[in-house]
Structures are given as structure tokens and as C-alpha cells.
Design a protein around this motif. Sequence first.
Motif, PDB file in Angstrom:
ATOM      1  N   LEU A  26       0.833  -1.103  -0.071  1.00 11.89           N
ATOM      2  CA  LEU A  26      -0.039   0.036   0.042  1.00 11.89           C
ATOM      3  C   LEU A  26       0.887   1.138   0.016  1.00 11.89           C
ATOM      4  CD1 LEU A  26      -2.935  -0.913   2.546  1.00 11.89           C
ATOM      5  CD2 LEU A  26      -3.026  -0.760   0.182  1.00 11.89           C
ATOM      6  N   ALA A  27       0.485   2.241  -0.680  1.00 11.38           N
ATOM      7  CA  ALA A  27       1.217   3.513  -0.775  1.00 11.38           C
ATOM      8  C   ALA A  27       0.895   4.383   0.490  1.00 11.38           C
ATOM      9  CB  ALA A  27       0.667   4.296  -1.961  1.00 11.38           C
ATOM     10  N   ASP A  28       1.501   3.918   1.376  1.00 12.84           N
ATOM     11  CA  ASP A  28       1.346   4.727   2.913  1.00 12.84           C
ATOM     12  C   ASP A  28       2.810   4.606   3.473  1.00 12.84           C
ATOM     13  OD1 ASP A  28       1.426   2.689   4.978  1.00 12.84           O
ATOM     14  OD2 ASP A  28      -0.612   2.060   4.233  1.00 12.84           O
ATOM     15  N   PRO A  29       3.112   5.608   4.340  1.00 17.49           N
ATOM     16  CA  PRO A  29       4.481   5.485   4.971  1.00 17.49           C
ATOM     17  C   PRO A  29       4.932   4.684   5.854  1.00 17.49           C
ATOM     18  CG  PRO A  29       3.431   7.854   5.234  1.00 17.49           C
ATOM     19  CD  PRO A  29       2.140   6.896   4.655  1.00 17.49           C
ATOM     20  N   LEU A  30       3.981   3.822   6.626  1.00 20.80           N
ATOM     21  CA  LEU A  30       4.385   2.740   7.103  1.00 20.80           C
ATOM     22  C   LEU A  30       4.592   1.409   6.385  1.00 20.80           C
ATOM     23  CD1 LEU A  30       2.343   2.860  10.473  1.00 20.80           C
ATOM     24  CD2 LEU A  30       4.964   3.150  10.173  1.00 20.80           C
ATOM     25  N   GLU A  56      18.833   1.764  -0.022  1.00 24.22           N
ATOM     26  CA  GLU A  56      17.633   2.369   0.772  1.00 24.22           C
ATOM     27  C   GLU A  56      17.126   3.600   0.889  1.00 24.22           C
ATOM     28  OE1 GLU A  56      18.037   0.935   4.815  1.00 24.22           O
ATOM     29  OE2 GLU A  56      15.747   1.260   5.242  1.00 24.22           O
ATOM     30  N   LEU A  57      18.108   4.815   0.570  1.00 29.39           N
ATOM     31  CA  LEU A  57      17.816   6.146   0.581  1.00 29.39           C
ATOM     32  C   LEU A  57      17.105   6.522  -0.751  1.00 29.39           C
ATOM     33  CD1 LEU A  57      17.995   9.006   1.711  1.00 29.39           C
ATOM     34  CD2 LEU A  57      20.205   8.882   0.767  1.00 29.39           C
ATOM     35  N   VAL A  58      17.556   5.829  -1.947  1.00 32.19           N
ATOM     36  CA  VAL A  58      17.008   6.199  -3.154  1.00 32.19           C
ATOM     37  C   VAL A  58      15.598   5.717  -3.309  1.00 32.19           C
ATOM     38  CG1 VAL A  58      17.212   5.722  -5.766  1.00 32.19           C
ATOM     39  CG2 VAL A  58      19.351   6.262  -4.331  1.00 32.19           C
ATOM     40  N   LEU A  59      15.540   4.370  -2.836  1.00 31.44           N
ATOM     41  CA  LEU A  59      14.270   3.716  -3.011  1.00 31.44           C
ATOM     42  C   LEU A  59      13.132   4.587  -1.904  1.00 31.44           C
ATOM     43  CD1 LEU A  59      14.891  -0.021  -2.740  1.00 31.44           C
ATOM     44  CD2 LEU A  59      13.657   1.216  -4.539  1.00 31.44           C
ATOM     45  N   ALA A  60      13.422   4.735  -0.840  1.00 37.05           N
ATOM     46  CA  ALA A  60      12.941   5.650  -0.032  1.00 37.05           C
ATOM     47  C   ALA A  60      12.337   7.148  -0.648  1.00 37.05           C
ATOM     48  CB  ALA A  60      13.651   6.159   1.466  1.00 37.05           C
ATOM     49  N   GLU A  61      13.006   7.696  -1.304  1.00 42.71           N
ATOM     50  CA  GLU A  61      12.971   9.149  -1.796  1.00 42.71           C
ATOM     51  C   GLU A  61      11.932   8.814  -3.073  1.00 42.71           C
ATOM     52  OE1 GLU A  61      13.513  11.660  -0.350  1.00 42.71           O
ATOM     53  OE2 GLU A  61      14.818  10.862   1.045  1.00 42.71           O
ATOM     54  N   VAL A  62      12.070   7.605  -3.793  1.00 45.01           N
ATOM     55  CA  VAL A  62      11.189   7.422  -5.129  1.00 45.01           C
ATOM     56  C   VAL A  62       9.782   7.092  -4.297  1.00 45.01           C
ATOM     57  CG1 VAL A  62      10.718   5.612  -6.772  1.00 45.01           C
ATOM     58  CG2 VAL A  62      12.821   6.796  -6.445  1.00 45.01           C
ATOM     59  N   LEU A  63       9.743   6.215  -3.233  1.00 45.32           N
ATOM     60  CA  LEU A  63       8.363   5.716  -2.745  1.00 45.32           C
ATOM     61  C   LEU A  63       7.694   6.866  -1.947  1.00 45.32           C
ATOM     62  CD1 LEU A  63       9.898   1.936  -1.624  1.00 45.32           C
ATOM     63  CD2 LEU A  63       8.695   2.661  -3.749  1.00 45.32           C
ATOM     64  N   ASN A  64       8.437   7.582  -1.419  1.00 43.21           N
ATOM     65  CA  ASN A  64       7.999   8.655  -0.420  1.00 43.21           C
ATOM     66  C   ASN A  64       7.089   9.618  -1.597  1.00 43.21           C
ATOM     67  OD1 ASN A  64       8.871   7.636   1.895  1.00 43.21           O
ATOM     68  ND2 ASN A  64      10.482   8.992   2.119  1.00 43.21           N
ATOM     69  N   THR A  80       4.268  -1.092  -6.638  1.00 43.33           N
ATOM     70  CA  THR A  80       4.862  -2.533  -6.936  1.00 43.33           C
ATOM     71  C   THR A  80       6.355  -2.130  -7.268  1.00 43.33           C
ATOM     72  OG1 THR A  80       3.109  -3.451  -7.957  1.00 43.33           O
ATOM     73  CG2 THR A  80       4.854  -4.609  -8.567  1.00 43.33           C
ATOM     74  N   LEU A  81       7.244  -2.919  -6.696  1.00 38.54           N
ATOM     75  CA  LEU A  81       8.686  -2.754  -6.671  1.00 38.54           C
ATOM     76  C   LEU A  81       8.996  -4.107  -7.232  1.00 38.54           C
ATOM     77  CD1 LEU A  81      11.331  -1.129  -5.847  1.00 38.54           C
ATOM     78  CD2 LEU A  81      10.932  -2.257  -3.250  1.00 38.54           C
ATOM     79  N   SER A  82      10.200  -4.111  -8.247  1.00 41.54           N
ATOM     80  CA  SER A  82      10.712  -5.160  -8.777  1.00 41.54           C
ATOM     81  C   SER A  82      12.203  -4.797  -8.727  1.00 41.54           C
ATOM     82  CB  SER A  82      10.323  -5.243 -10.285  1.00 41.54           C
ATOM     83  OG  SER A  82       8.868  -5.460 -10.161  1.00 41.54           O
ATOM     84  N   MET A  83      12.866  -5.742  -8.457  1.00 36.81           N
ATOM     85  CA  MET A  83      14.427  -5.692  -8.306  1.00 36.81           C
ATOM     86  C   MET A  83      15.244  -6.802  -8.720  1.00 36.81           C
ATOM     87  SD  MET A  83      14.434  -3.512  -4.558  1.00 36.81           S
ATOM     88  CE  MET A  83      16.216  -3.049  -4.610  1.00 36.81           C
TER      89      MET A  83
END
Lengths: 171, 115
Positions: A26-30, A56-64, A80-83
Motif C-alpha cells: 500500500l502507498a502509505d508511509p508505514l 535504501e535512501l534512493v528507494l525511500a525518496e522514490v516511494l515517499n 509495485t517494486l521489482s528489483m
Amino acid sequence: MLAERRSLTETRSKRGTAQVFHLSFLADPLSVRAALCATRARFARQMSEDEAGTLELVLAEVLNNIVEHGYGADETGTITLSMVRDRCSMICSVSDDGVELPARCLDHLWDGGPSRPAPEDLPEGGFGWFLIRDLAEDLGYHREGGRNLLTFRLPLQALSSDETGADSDHP
Amino acid sequence: MNLTAKLRSDTLIIRVEEDRLDAAVAIRFKDRMREETAPASARVVLDLSRVVFLDSSGLGAVVAVMKSLAPERRLELAGLTPNVEKVFHLTRMDTVFPIHADVDAALAEGLRDAG
């Protein structure tokens, strides 16, 4: 975008069984926080502490950014994240059904655009896209059928082939 | 958002008792800091030694706290872990905060300045 998609496909075919890590949440902070922790745990043995922190930082910025701007306040959406871990990088794609990413989010990062937040102005925001651009490579964006797809590559120290997360070249 | 505060002579030391200072807690952090910094003190030192992850929302919250204390008090930082330090460095926000290796170093500096 197409270039990233191609390289992802190549990685899989070359290694045969290279595993793509998929995560929908879900697109929420937690939920973003939980996804970041799951991602970190999944790839912990395939990169250094420093690299894991950067990822983690790059992903956090993208997702936030998706949580904050992609979906409205009353709207619930999923991300949805694919890596996949390549020999010398992490290839990431992030998709969502939120609003289109404004062109300025990417355009203003190129030469001639507005400058990054100046520390002396004591900015409380506006760092996100600059951090993404500083740390990630081959940043691409594509919108199709109401879905946003953002792709990027994070360069990492090369691993030997048995550490890439592929089961083996001979399944 | 857990914070613990203690007053050592004229220095208020506030320790973030969380592993992450991120978008999920940024607003709560600002609110809690407002409460914890209410007592008068000459200095405010934010101990971040437990925090292993900071994103730009967390950084923005720290900047907001700094601005809320100005001009009477300046927010000082202590105990930045490598990933947290990286964010301050990349954004060049390490140029606007006094940054100490740890709380002891921050207190020692205060004594030196006083002496």
C-alpha cells in the motif's frame, strides 16, 4: 525506460535463473517503511553496508514521492517494486497507478533547470529528486495505461557470479 | 516517536530512541521536539546515535526544529551514523549544523567554550 527494461531481461536470460524480487504494498508511509526493510533484508548479503544504505535512501525518496504526490489524500493505491541484482548494479523498477509524474520533477534536474535547495536557506524539503539523481543512474520514466513506471540503476561493487542471487547457472 | 531528554548543566540533550527518522514519523518528531525543547536551556544537542536511517522527510523535520529554536538557540547534532551522515553531506546540510562526534564531544566543546 526501454533500455532499463531490456537490461533487466538480459540479466535474467544471461543468468538463466537470476531472481527478480517483487514486492507490492500500500502507498502509505508505514508500508513503505516495511518494504524498505524487507528489501534491505533480501539483498543484505549481496552488497556492502554503505551500498545498502544508499539503495535504501534512493528507494525511500522514490516511494515517499509516490505516497505524497502520486495518490490523493483520500485515495488508497498500491506500489509495485521489482528489483534484480546484476553483477555490478541493482536494477530497480517502481510502478504505481497514481497521477502522472509532472515533467518538471525530472526536467528540473537537468542542466539549466532550477538549482538544488541551498543549505543557507534552511530548506525543509525539495531534496528528494536531487538525492535520487545524485545516487541513481539511467533514471527513466514512462507512463502507459494509467500506470507510472520509474526505472533506475544503482551501481554496486561487482560480485562474483555465485553471489548474485541466481540459484546457479546450471539449475 | 520516542525521545528522551536530559539536562546537563545548561545543555539539553535529546536522544532519538528510534532506528529510523523517516517520512512515517517526521511530523510526530517535530511535535515531540517542540515538547521536549520547551524547557529553557543554553544549548540543544540532538543525539542521533541510534538512528540508522534518515530520509529527506526526516532531514526536513530536523531543519524545521532548528528553525523553531532560532534565533535564541541553535540546534546541534551528535552521533551521526554513516548513513545519516551521508544524507547531511549529499544535501550539504552538514554546513549549517554544528555536528559533534558524540554527546560527550558536544559537552566537552561547551566546557571549552565556557573556559
